[in-house]
Design a protein around this motif. Structure first.
Motif, PDB file in Angstrom:
ATOM      1  N   THR A  83     -43.129 -14.019  -1.407  1.00 36.94           N
ATOM      2  CA  THR A  83     -43.013 -15.431  -2.031  1.00 36.94           C
ATOM      3  C   THR A  83     -42.126 -15.110  -3.485  1.00 36.94           C
ATOM      4  OG1 THR A  83     -45.109 -16.557  -1.154  1.00 36.94           O
ATOM      5  CG2 THR A  83     -44.252 -17.158  -3.171  1.00 36.94           C
ATOM      6  N   ALA A 114     -44.713 -24.240  -3.083  1.00 33.63           N
ATOM      7  CA  ALA A 114     -44.569 -24.778  -1.751  1.00 33.63           C
ATOM      8  C   ALA A 114     -45.038 -23.542  -0.700  1.00 33.63           C
ATOM      9  CB  ALA A 114     -43.112 -25.113  -1.335  1.00 33.63           C
ATOM     10  N   ALA A 115     -44.706 -22.366  -0.926  1.00 37.59           N
ATOM     11  CA  ALA A 115     -45.171 -21.299  -0.241  1.00 37.59           C
ATOM     12  C   ALA A 115     -46.693 -21.135  -0.161  1.00 37.59           C
ATOM     13  CB  ALA A 115     -44.337 -20.170  -0.610  1.00 37.59           C
ATOM     14  N   VAL A 118     -47.931 -24.093   2.059  1.00 39.04           N
ATOM     15  CA  VAL A 118     -48.207 -23.672   3.449  1.00 39.04           C
ATOM     16  C   VAL A 118     -49.211 -22.868   3.919  1.00 39.04           C
ATOM     17  CG1 VAL A 118     -46.863 -22.618   5.157  1.00 39.04           C
ATOM     18  CG2 VAL A 118     -45.610 -24.186   3.991  1.00 39.04           C
ATOM     19  N   ASN A 119     -49.434 -21.729   3.056  1.00 44.74           N
ATOM     20  CA  ASN A 119     -50.708 -20.935   3.242  1.00 44.74           C
ATOM     21  C   ASN A 119     -51.692 -21.747   3.245  1.00 44.74           C
ATOM     22  OD1 ASN A 119     -48.992 -18.550   3.522  1.00 44.74           O
ATOM     23  ND2 ASN A 119     -49.231 -18.159   1.400  1.00 44.74           N
ATOM     24  N   LEU A 122     -52.220 -24.066   6.431  1.00 47.51           N
ATOM     25  CA  LEU A 122     -52.552 -23.335   7.824  1.00 47.51           C
ATOM     26  C   LEU A 122     -54.119 -22.941   7.780  1.00 47.51           C
ATOM     27  CD1 LEU A 122     -49.444 -21.276   8.098  1.00 47.51           C
ATOM     28  CD2 LEU A 122     -50.081 -23.385   9.311  1.00 47.51           C
ATOM     29  N   THR A 137     -47.028 -15.047   6.854  1.00 46.39           N
ATOM     30  CA  THR A 137     -45.831 -15.784   6.131  1.00 46.39           C
ATOM     31  C   THR A 137     -45.368 -14.405   5.068  1.00 46.39           C
ATOM     32  OG1 THR A 137     -47.903 -16.095   4.419  1.00 46.39           O
ATOM     33  CG2 THR A 137     -47.201 -17.835   6.059  1.00 46.39           C
ATOM     34  N   TYR A 141     -41.697 -15.101   4.837  1.00 47.97           N
ATOM     35  CA  TYR A 141     -41.077 -15.439   3.601  1.00 47.97           C
ATOM     36  C   TYR A 141     -39.979 -14.362   3.279  1.00 47.97           C
ATOM     37  CZ  TYR A 141     -44.676 -18.600   3.150  1.00 47.97           C
ATOM     38  OH  TYR A 141     -45.556 -19.847   3.013  1.00 47.97           O
ATOM     39  N   THR A 221     -56.950 -24.901  -0.793  1.00 43.46           N
ATOM     40  CA  THR A 221     -55.535 -25.153  -0.809  1.00 43.46           C
ATOM     41  C   THR A 221     -54.884 -24.859  -2.284  1.00 43.46           C
ATOM     42  OG1 THR A 221     -55.600 -26.564   1.062  1.00 43.46           O
ATOM     43  CG2 THR A 221     -53.624 -26.581  -0.248  1.00 43.46           C
TER      44      THR A 221
END
Length: 323
Positions: A83, A114-115, A118-119, A122, A137, A141, A221
């Motif tokens: 990342t 944003a990265a 996404v983690n 998911l 990821t 990434y 999150t």
């Protein structure tokens, strides 16, 4: 809410043990500094203390803060190095193309966040294991960073950016000041806000927190978003020092950050975390690596030492938790 960096259930003997661990880390750090300064003549020089130890510890501390928040929920983030690389090359490329440095920094931070998002999605929405998600990821990434640059470094970053994040204030490197500022901010969040208490409580017993009406997915999150954004911060202060961004930047950062966090008192079982401890852990690891380098010890032995420190910290955590 209780103003503590421990789980709300930590009382009595457990709280005493936790405070003893915090004090013990600081004592070990100070004793190590004394011993190393006596045995390695160049260790205690100003240049070595600031450049050799301070800058390395600053980068690791920034990343470790994010990992601490993630680990407190019982998760893990193996993608922080990738990342960081992706955020760095995108920010650096935009600066090189003429975008104002401030806007490029904002974009880079957004990429990191944003990265992390996404983690987090998911993990919470699809219910995938954090280890598997961030392992995937991590590779994804890194691949994006390499494909974005065709595997080439981005050079000639603007002087204004380099001076803003890579300079000094009153003789202290700005990366170190950034790290200390972030330690203060995220310690405050953990101790004095409901967000911090919810994150700790989720790591202790996520189901109980969920049954109390709290949206646990939202806070889990959030920790991954924080982790991704702080990885981007670390990347930006590093490329400001180097004057260039490489797609291989951040390789191995996850190991160092996890080590700093665990050594600093964060439990891999979740429910307990210490941001200040992560700073102490990063300083201890940086100090050890610096001494080994000054003594001419090869890099792979430094990895062995880091691995042993992680294992030792996990053993101590297991027995102090009574598990």
């Amino acid at each position: 809410m209780q103003k503590t960096e421990s789980s709300p259930n930590v009382t009595g003997r457990a709280a005493v043990i936790e405070r003893m661990r915090e004090a013990g880390i600081l004592v070990i750090l100070l004793l190590g500094a004394v011993v190393f300064s006596l045995t390695v003549p160049s260790f205690f020089s100003v240049d070595n203390a600031i450049t050799g130890i301070g800058l390395s510890a600053a980068i690791n501390t920034i990343v470790a803060i994010g990992l601490t928040y993630v680990i407190m929920t019982g998760g893990i983030d193996l993608s922080v190095g990738s990342t960081a690389a992706l955020s760095a090359v995108i920010g650096a490329d935009l600066m090189q193309r003429g975008l104002p440095a401030l806007l490029a920094v904002v974009v880079a931070l957004a990429v990191g966040a944003a990265a992390g998002l996404v983690n987090g999605l998911l993990i919470t929405r699809i219910q995938l294991a954090p280890f598997i998600v961030t392992l995937g990821t991590m590779t994804f990434y890194r691949g994006l960073a390499l494909s974005y640059t065709n595997g080439q470094p981005i050079l000639s970053l603007p002087d204004g950016f380099k001076n803003a994040l890579g300079g000094t204030v009153l003789g202290l490197p700005i990366p170190l000041l950034v790290a200390l500022l972030l330690v203060g901010v995220f310690t405050f969040i953990l101790r004095y806000t409901k967000t911090g208490q919810y994150i700790l409580a989720i790591g202790g017993n996520a189901e109980a927190v969920r049954l109390s009406g709290i949206n646990t997915d939202r806070f889990v999150t959030l920790t991954y978003v924080i982790s991704g954004m702080l990885a981007a911060v670390a990347a930006l202060v590093l490329i400001a020092q180097l004057g260039a961004a490489e797609p291989i930047l951040g390789n191995g950062w996850e190991l160092s950050a996890i080590a700093a966090s665990v050594v600093g008192g964060t439990s891999l079982a979740g429910g307990k975390g210490n941001v200040v401890g992560a700073l102490f852990g990063a300083l201890l690891l940086s100090m050890l690596q610096n001494v080994l380098t000054l003594l001419g010890v090869q890099a792979f032995y430094q990895l062995l030492a880091t691995g042993l420190i992680i294992i030792g910290a996990m053993v101590i955590d297991r027995y102090t938790r009574g598990k």
